[in-house]
Structures are given as C-alpha cells and as structure tokens.
Motif scaffolding. Structure first.
Motif, short mmCIF file in Angstrom:
data_model
loop_
_atom_site.label_atom_id
_atom_site.label_comp_id
_atom_site.label_asym_id
_atom_site.label_seq_id
_atom_site.Cartn_x
_atom_site.Cartn_y
_atom_site.Cartn_z
N PRO A 57 45.12 47.29 24.80
CA PRO A 57 46.35 48.02 25.14
C PRO A 57 46.83 48.94 24.02
CG PRO A 57 46.51 45.72 25.82
CD PRO A 57 45.27 45.84 24.99
N GLU A 58 46.76 48.47 22.79
CA GLU A 58 47.18 49.29 21.67
C GLU A 58 46.28 50.50 21.48
OE1 GLU A 58 47.39 48.96 16.83
OE2 GLU A 58 48.28 47.32 17.98
N LEU A 59 44.99 50.29 21.61
CA LEU A 59 44.05 51.40 21.44
C LEU A 59 44.23 52.44 22.53
CD1 LEU A 59 41.74 52.51 19.77
CD2 LEU A 59 40.15 51.17 21.15
N LEU A 60 44.36 52.00 23.76
CA LEU A 60 44.56 52.93 24.87
C LEU A 60 45.85 53.73 24.70
CD1 LEU A 60 43.48 50.63 27.84
CD2 LEU A 60 42.31 52.71 27.10
N GLN A 61 46.88 53.07 24.23
CA GLN A 61 48.16 53.76 24.01
C GLN A 61 48.02 54.82 22.92
OE1 GLN A 61 51.34 51.36 22.31
NE2 GLN A 61 52.87 52.46 23.50
N SER A 62 47.29 54.49 21.86
CA SER A 62 47.10 55.44 20.76
C SER A 62 46.31 56.66 21.20
CB SER A 62 46.38 54.75 19.59
OG SER A 62 47.15 53.71 19.06
N VAL A 63 45.29 56.45 22.01
CA VAL A 63 44.49 57.56 22.52
C VAL A 63 45.35 58.46 23.41
CG1 VAL A 63 42.56 58.20 24.02
CG2 VAL A 63 42.31 56.31 22.39
N ILE A 100 44.88 45.49 14.48
CA ILE A 100 44.08 44.65 15.38
C ILE A 100 43.00 45.42 16.13
CG2 ILE A 100 45.95 42.98 15.69
CD1 ILE A 100 46.37 44.23 18.50
N THR A 101 43.04 46.75 16.10
CA THR A 101 41.98 47.51 16.76
C THR A 101 40.69 47.52 15.94
OG1 THR A 101 42.51 49.71 15.85
CG2 THR A 101 43.73 48.99 17.82
N ILE A 102 40.76 47.07 14.70
CA ILE A 102 39.57 46.96 13.85
C ILE A 102 38.92 45.61 14.11
CG2 ILE A 102 38.71 46.88 11.48
CD1 ILE A 102 41.25 48.49 10.68
N LEU A 103 37.68 45.61 14.58
CA LEU A 103 37.02 44.36 14.93
C LEU A 103 35.66 44.24 14.25
CD1 LEU A 103 36.81 41.73 16.48
CD2 LEU A 103 36.04 43.03 18.49
N PRO A 104 35.59 43.52 13.12
CA PRO A 104 34.30 43.23 12.51
C PRO A 104 33.53 42.19 13.32
CG PRO A 104 36.06 42.15 11.28
CD PRO A 104 36.72 42.97 12.35
N LEU A 105 32.28 42.46 13.56
CA LEU A 105 31.46 41.55 14.37
C LEU A 105 30.63 40.66 13.43
CD1 LEU A 105 30.24 44.00 17.17
CD2 LEU A 105 32.31 42.58 17.11
N PHE A 106 31.28 39.65 12.88
CA PHE A 106 30.59 38.78 11.94
C PHE A 106 29.50 37.95 12.62
CE2 PHE A 106 34.62 39.49 9.61
CZ PHE A 106 34.08 40.01 8.43
N SER A 107 29.57 37.82 13.94
CA SER A 107 28.51 37.10 14.66
C SER A 107 27.20 37.88 14.61
CB SER A 107 28.92 36.86 16.12
OG SER A 107 28.91 38.07 16.86
N GLU A 126 35.29 37.21 19.35
CA GLU A 126 35.25 38.67 19.38
C GLU A 126 35.63 39.22 20.75
OE1 GLU A 126 31.78 38.67 15.94
OE2 GLU A 126 31.26 38.93 18.07
N LYS A 127 35.22 38.52 21.80
CA LYS A 127 35.62 38.94 23.15
C LYS A 127 37.13 38.89 23.30
CE LYS A 127 31.40 37.33 25.47
NZ LYS A 127 30.83 36.29 26.37
N ALA A 128 37.75 37.85 22.77
CA ALA A 128 39.21 37.73 22.86
C ALA A 128 39.89 38.82 22.04
CB ALA A 128 39.65 36.35 22.36
N ALA A 129 39.35 39.11 20.85
CA ALA A 129 39.93 40.15 20.00
C ALA A 129 39.80 41.52 20.64
CB ALA A 129 39.25 40.13 18.64
N LEU A 130 38.68 41.77 21.30
CA LEU A 130 38.47 43.04 21.99
C LEU A 130 39.50 43.22 23.11
CD1 LEU A 130 36.70 45.57 22.44
CD2 LEU A 130 35.28 44.18 23.97
#
Length: 336
Positions: free
Chosen positions: A320-326, A203-210, A311-315
């Motif tokens: 939380p997952e990304l911060l934890q991984s870092v 879920i940390t991968i976010l394609p911006l199709f907009s 995309e805002k919701a996905a971000l």
C-alpha cells in the motif's frame, strides 16, 4: 552484482591510457554535482576508466568542483556548469545521474521531502528529455519511490520515455544488507550477496536474506533485526551525524558502483543489478528487483524467486505504501 572490487580496479586503471580497441567515448553528467553526494560521486566517477567526459552541473559552485577533480590524473575530461547551462551539461550524454535535491533532515517527513525534490527532478528529467533523449537516467534524489515515476511521467508527456532507461538507484540498500549480514555472521563481505527488492524507503525496502549467499542460518530475531537495520540505514546515519548530514558518502559509493555497471552494459558487457524500474513483477508499476543491464539499459527484469513466509508477509505489508508513493509521483506530473 555490485562489486566493491571494481573501485580498486578503477584506482589501478586511473593513471593508464584507454585501450584504443573497443573503447567507447562515454559522456556522463552529474546533476547536483556540488552537493554532499554529488562531490564524492563525481570524484569516484573521475576514476572510472569507462568515462571520457564528465559533465558536472549544479546551481552554484560547480566550476570549482570541476577544477578540483580535473587535477586527478585520469583520462576523463571534466567540465563544470552553473545555473543556466543545464542544456549544455547534458547534451550528448550517455548516462545522466541525478543526486540533486535536499537531503532528509531530522523531523522531516517524506511529504516534506517530496514537495521540495519533486519539482527539481521533474525539471531535470525534462531537460534530459529535450537535450539528451537517448541517455540513461540514474535517479538518486529521494523519495526514489516517487521521483522515478515523476521522471518517467515527465518523459512520457514529452514522447521520449523509454522504460529501459529510467532507473532508481537502490544500490545502497544492497550494499548495507551485504555489510550488515557479513558482520553479523562473520563472513567475508566481498564474497557476500544479498538481493534487496521493493522500494527505497522504510518498509518498502525488503532484503531477501533467504536468498543470500553464502547461506548462513539466522534466528527469527536476527532476521528481523537485520531487515530493520537495512530499512533504517539512512536514519542510522542521520542520527549518528546529529542532524548535520545524511548518508552522502556511502550513497556516492553505491551510486558509483551502479553507474559502473550501467556503463559496462552500454559497452557490451551485460551486468546484473537490483534497481527500481517500471515493472510487472508485482502489482506496483514500479518496483526494485534484479535486472539485466545491456546496451540499451534494462534488457530484462527478473521475478523475485522463492520467498520465505517472512518475506511474503513483508512484501504484502509494503505494497500500500509503495503504490501510494508511485501514484503520488505520477499525479504530481499530471497536475503540474
């Protein structure tokens, strides 16, 4: 942006001599060169007309890989190094690419992967910090969300960290998003661009199709499906290979494209890519977004532009997952 046409350009240039005007002597190392990603990546790099010296390192089997690739009639000189020759392999390098580590296997959690690959990346980053402190690092080893902070923290402890020169290779996410989007909407994939931001896992991968171009209308169902397919692209390959492999060939292709952009930047032609770097774009200290690559690595990190509500919701969901991984990567080095 990543451009598949550049591979064709390499092939066209492969048997030609370098122009003496403005040509730089560029040494590139691949650490993990005998592995599933390392071998095809090394072959693609041998075709790159910007590389004059290709240094291949792995724990075993590397001289054989180097001998095989060296028979290709391109200018880059190739040498293979095993085990205790790491210092020699990286010394004098402009770019060091790290695909070393174990691939994800069926049933393997990200924590399982982290435990194995964290130590590998730390030791390799330290070797680069000691023997090639000015080199740009392209990190492929998963989980990238943690291994890039590991490399950064290891170099910081050594006093040689330069945030412009530690880059996580997320290019495969861009390649997949472009491919899937073009297939879905019947577009020429060579003319498609899709920004992909965030991290390099789930879920940390976010394609911006907009922000994709050319812009094609997507239903809510199509948008969600394309987003999830991009996020689960690695799992798709692992499943298709029935547990006997992971995304090695497409990853090698994407890494070769990204390395080409890095080298073009080093050689004075600014390029623009999406990559996972130290960043202040979001609350995460490391984040993948558009950057400008130039003679010192990352010259500028760009913001995300205008996001859709989806995309805002996905971000928000990924954070939380990304911060934890870092944090996990940073703490690994601090506690080593």
């Amino acid at each position: 942006m990543v451009n598949s046409a550049s591979l064709l350009q390499w092939a066209a240039q492969a048997s030609r001599s370098f122009s003496s005007t403005g040509t730089q002597q560029r040494k590139v190392a691949v650490l993990g060169a005998a592995g599933g990603i390392g071998q095809p990546l090394s072959l693609l790099l041998k075709l790159n007309a910007q590389i004059t010296h290709l240094s291949l390192y792995d724990m075993a089997g590397t001289p054989g890989v180097a001998a095989d690739i060296s028979h290709c009639n391109t200018k880059a000189q190739v040498k293979g190094y095993d085990q205790d020759k790491l210092a020699e392999a990286v010394r004098g390098c402009d770019l060091v690419i790290i695909p070393a580590g174990v691939p994800r296997k069926p049933g393997m959690t990200r924590d399982d992967l982290f435990k194995i690959n964290a130590g590998i990346v730390k030791s390799l980053a330290e070797a680069v910090g000691k023997h090639a402190p000015g080199a740009i690092l392209n990190i492929i080893s998963n989980p990238v969300n943690s291994t890039v902070p590991i490399a950064a923290e290891a170099l910081r402890k050594m006093g040689v960290y330069d945030k412009r020169k530690v880059l996580g290779v997320t290019t495969l996410d861009v390649v997949r998003a472009k491919t899937f989007y073009a297939e879905k909407k019947g577009l020429d994939v060579s003319a498609v661009d899709v920004p992909v931001v965030g991290g390099h896992a789930g879920i940390t991968i976010l394609p911006l199709f907009s922000q994709a171009s050319p812009q094609a209308s997507l239903t809510a169902e199509e948008l969600d499906a394309l987003t999830k397919r991009t996020q689960d692209g690695g799992t798709e390959v692992v499943t298709a290979k029935a547990g006997k492999g992971s995304a090695t060939l497409s990853m090698a292709y994407a890494a070769a494209l990204f390395a080409d952009s890095v080298l073009r930047g080093l050689n004075g032609t600014p390029t623009y890519e999406y990559t996972y770097v130290e960043s202040s774009v979001t609350e995460s200290p490391f984040f993948a977004s558009k950057v400008k690559l130039s003679t010192e690595g990352v010259e500028k990190v760009y913001d995300l532009g205008t996001l859709s509500d989806y995309e805002k919701a996905a971000l928000k969901t990924m954070m939380p997952e990304l911060l934890q991984s870092v944090e996990k990567g940073v703490e690994f080095v601090k506690n080593s």
